[in-house]
Scaffold this motif. Structure first.
Motif, mmCIF file in Angstrom:
data_model
loop_
_atom_site.group_PDB
_atom_site.id
_atom_site.type_symbol
_atom_site.label_atom_id
_atom_site.label_comp_id
_atom_site.label_asym_id
_atom_site.label_seq_id
_atom_site.Cartn_x
_atom_site.Cartn_y
_atom_site.Cartn_z
ATOM 1 N N LEU A 98 0.857 -1.179 0.000
ATOM 2 C CA LEU A 98 0.000 0.000 0.000
ATOM 3 C C LEU A 98 0.891 1.225 0.000
ATOM 4 C CD1 LEU A 98 -3.151 0.752 2.005
ATOM 5 C CD2 LEU A 98 -1.193 2.234 2.350
ATOM 6 N N ARG A 99 0.529 2.197 -0.838
ATOM 7 C CA ARG A 99 1.281 3.456 -0.895
ATOM 8 C C ARG A 99 0.287 4.567 -1.172
ATOM 9 N NH1 ARG A 99 6.904 4.626 -4.034
ATOM 10 N NH2 ARG A 99 7.445 6.337 -2.646
ATOM 11 N N ILE A 100 0.007 5.348 -0.146
ATOM 12 C CA ILE A 100 -1.011 6.403 -0.227
ATOM 13 C C ILE A 100 -0.405 7.718 0.240
ATOM 14 C CG2 ILE A 100 -3.217 7.204 0.744
ATOM 15 C CD1 ILE A 100 -3.662 4.870 -1.125
ATOM 16 N N SER A 101 -0.721 8.793 -0.467
ATOM 17 C CA SER A 101 -0.273 10.108 -0.027
ATOM 18 C C SER A 101 -1.467 11.060 0.009
ATOM 19 C CB SER A 101 0.832 10.644 -0.939
ATOM 20 O OG SER A 101 0.352 10.784 -2.247
ATOM 21 N N GLY A 102 -1.312 12.129 0.778
ATOM 22 C CA GLY A 102 -2.390 13.097 0.970
ATOM 23 C C GLY A 102 -3.113 12.806 2.274
ATOM 24 N N TRP A 103 -3.220 13.804 3.121
ATOM 25 C CA TRP A 103 -3.738 13.587 4.463
ATOM 26 C C TRP A 103 -5.120 12.948 4.526
ATOM 27 C CZ3 TRP A 103 -2.104 12.124 8.725
ATOM 28 C CH2 TRP A 103 -2.859 12.233 9.887
ATOM 29 N N PRO A 104 -6.112 13.353 3.714
ATOM 30 C CA PRO A 104 -7.435 12.700 3.814
ATOM 31 C C PRO A 104 -7.364 11.190 3.550
ATOM 32 C CG PRO A 104 -7.603 14.735 2.565
ATOM 33 C CD PRO A 104 -6.147 14.476 2.773
ATOM 34 N N GLN A 105 -6.579 10.782 2.556
ATOM 35 C CA GLN A 105 -6.450 9.351 2.247
ATOM 36 C C GLN A 105 -5.640 8.633 3.328
ATOM 37 O OE1 GLN A 105 -5.904 11.791 0.035
ATOM 38 N NE2 GLN A 105 -7.414 11.458 -1.561
ATOM 39 N N VAL A 106 -4.593 9.278 3.841
ATOM 40 C CA VAL A 106 -3.804 8.682 4.924
ATOM 41 C C VAL A 106 -4.692 8.451 6.137
ATOM 42 C CG1 VAL A 106 -1.919 9.118 6.562
ATOM 43 C CG2 VAL A 106 -1.573 9.569 4.114
ATOM 44 N N GLN A 107 -5.568 9.393 6.426
ATOM 45 C CA GLN A 107 -6.500 9.227 7.556
ATOM 46 C C GLN A 107 -7.400 8.019 7.350
ATOM 47 O OE1 GLN A 107 -8.184 13.289 7.663
ATOM 48 N NE2 GLN A 107 -7.661 13.258 9.841
ATOM 49 N N ARG A 108 -7.839 7.759 6.125
ATOM 50 C CA ARG A 108 -8.687 6.589 5.844
ATOM 51 C C ARG A 108 -7.919 5.303 6.127
ATOM 52 N NH1 ARG A 108 -11.467 6.838 0.153
ATOM 53 N NH2 ARG A 108 -12.583 5.052 1.012
ATOM 54 N N VAL A 109 -6.642 5.262 5.757
ATOM 55 C CA VAL A 109 -5.823 4.073 6.020
ATOM 56 C C VAL A 109 -5.637 3.904 7.526
ATOM 57 C CG1 VAL A 109 -3.580 2.968 5.699
ATOM 58 C CG2 VAL A 109 -4.643 4.204 3.799
ATOM 59 N N LEU A 110 -5.329 4.987 8.230
ATOM 60 C CA LEU A 110 -5.150 4.910 9.683
ATOM 61 C C LEU A 110 -6.433 4.428 10.367
ATOM 62 C CD1 LEU A 110 -3.043 8.149 10.259
ATOM 63 C CD2 LEU A 110 -2.240 5.775 10.407
ATOM 64 N N ALA A 111 -7.581 4.882 9.889
ATOM 65 C CA ALA A 111 -8.866 4.425 10.449
ATOM 66 C C ALA A 111 -9.063 2.930 10.180
ATOM 67 C CB ALA A 111 -10.015 5.238 9.864
ATOM 68 N N ALA A 112 -8.665 2.453 8.998
ATOM 69 C CA ALA A 112 -8.776 1.022 8.683
ATOM 70 C C ALA A 112 -7.866 0.204 9.591
ATOM 71 C CB ALA A 112 -8.437 0.781 7.213
#
Length: 160
Positions: A98-112
């Motif tokens: 997984l490789r995600i950038s941008g705070w809104p998307q990073v927050q979704r990963v952290l929530a998962a």
């Protein structure tokens, strides 16, 4: 195949450089089983992971104008001789799940990740396919399947 080096010594582990300068640069491990740690100075350290282990690496940096980078990577450490992808601050590299950038998307990963931990599961031990699924769905801003105990049981059976 190049191996990771630390202080001139070859390592068969995947090494990750971490930096922590409050509110300026924060590179940290969110989950994973660290097997070695080398403190370089007050702000920096290097951690090592055995091959096959999965870890989550979060990078965030800011300047006087605000956030410059916000990125999360979930990586599988690869054994010597196996192909790998390169990643900043990860030596030699790994299998990027997984490789995600941008705070809104990073927050979704952290929530998962939080949701997985709420199931009393170790995120480093879940099916790698789930991280790939999350990567694809979040990167195109689509809903994703939530990881379940049933999915985890099926993964454990496949793995054994």
């Amino acid at each position: 195949m190049s191996r990771a080096r630390l202080n001139g010594v070859e390592s068969h582990r995947t090494l990750v450089d971490l930096t922590w300068r409050e509110k300026r640069i924060e590179h940290r491990i969110r989950f994973g089983h660290i097997v070695e740690t080398h403190i370089l100075d007050r702000y920096r350290r290097v951690v090592g992971f055995d091959s096959g282990s999965i870890f989550c690496y979060v990078r965030w940096a800011a300047n006087e104008h605000g956030t410059v980078i916000s990125r999360i990577d979930i990586v599988r450490a690869v054994p010597d001789g196996e192909a790998y992808q390169t990643l900043p601050f990860v030596r030699p590299g790994g299998d990027i799940l997984l490789r995600i950038s941008g705070w809104p998307q990073v927050q979704r990963v952290l929530a998962a990740i939080d949701a997985i931990e709420m199931l009393d599961l170790d995120p480093a031990e879940i099916a790698p396919e789930h991280w790939r699924h999350l990567n694809h769905r979040i990167s195109v801003n689509e809903p994703f399947r939530v990881y379940s105990r049933d999915q985890h049981r099926a993964w454990l059976k496949r793995r054994s």
